[in-house]
Write a protein that holds these residues in place. Sequence first.
Motif, short mmCIF file in Angstrom:
data_model
loop_
_atom_site.label_atom_id
_atom_site.label_comp_id
_atom_site.label_asym_id
_atom_site.label_seq_id
_atom_site.Cartn_x
_atom_site.Cartn_y
_atom_site.Cartn_z
N ARG A 1 106.09 -30.57 82.49
CA ARG A 1 104.67 -30.76 82.83
C ARG A 1 104.41 -32.17 83.34
O ARG A 1 103.63 -32.37 84.27
N PHE A 2 105.05 -33.17 82.74
CA PHE A 2 104.85 -34.54 83.19
C PHE A 2 105.22 -34.71 84.65
O PHE A 2 104.49 -35.34 85.42
N ASP A 3 106.34 -34.12 85.06
CA ASP A 3 106.77 -34.20 86.46
C ASP A 3 105.78 -33.48 87.37
O ASP A 3 105.44 -33.95 88.45
N VAL A 4 105.30 -32.33 86.90
CA VAL A 4 104.31 -31.57 87.67
C VAL A 4 103.04 -32.39 87.84
O VAL A 4 102.46 -32.45 88.93
N LEU A 5 102.59 -33.05 86.78
CA LEU A 5 101.38 -33.86 86.85
C LEU A 5 101.53 -35.02 87.84
O LEU A 5 100.60 -35.32 88.59
N GLU A 6 102.70 -35.66 87.84
CA GLU A 6 102.95 -36.74 88.81
C GLU A 6 102.86 -36.22 90.24
O GLU A 6 102.22 -36.83 91.09
#
Length: 91
Positions: free
Chosen positions: A37-42
């Motif tokens: 999710r962190f990568d998706v948010l970035e």
Amino acid sequence: MSNKKRIEDKNRILRYLLRKGSLCNTYKVAREVGMERFDVLEILNELAKEDKVKLMHGSIKAVTKELSQEEIVKTKSEVEELKERMEKLEK
């Protein structure tokens, strides 16, 4: 090489959002595209800066021509409503 991967990830997220066609939860997008999710948010923040997606309180919507036109119409109606309010206040 990582730049190419980043572009592929952006395209994969955009394709999913366009195919889904409605508001999506960020957790669901991460799960569906198989990314953290962190990568998706970035990536979503980058896409939002490029005006390709619209972020709204944990949800995302791909910016399409139809959505852009809806926003313009909404903005115009809001402006007209504010003008009417101002006229009533002036009276």
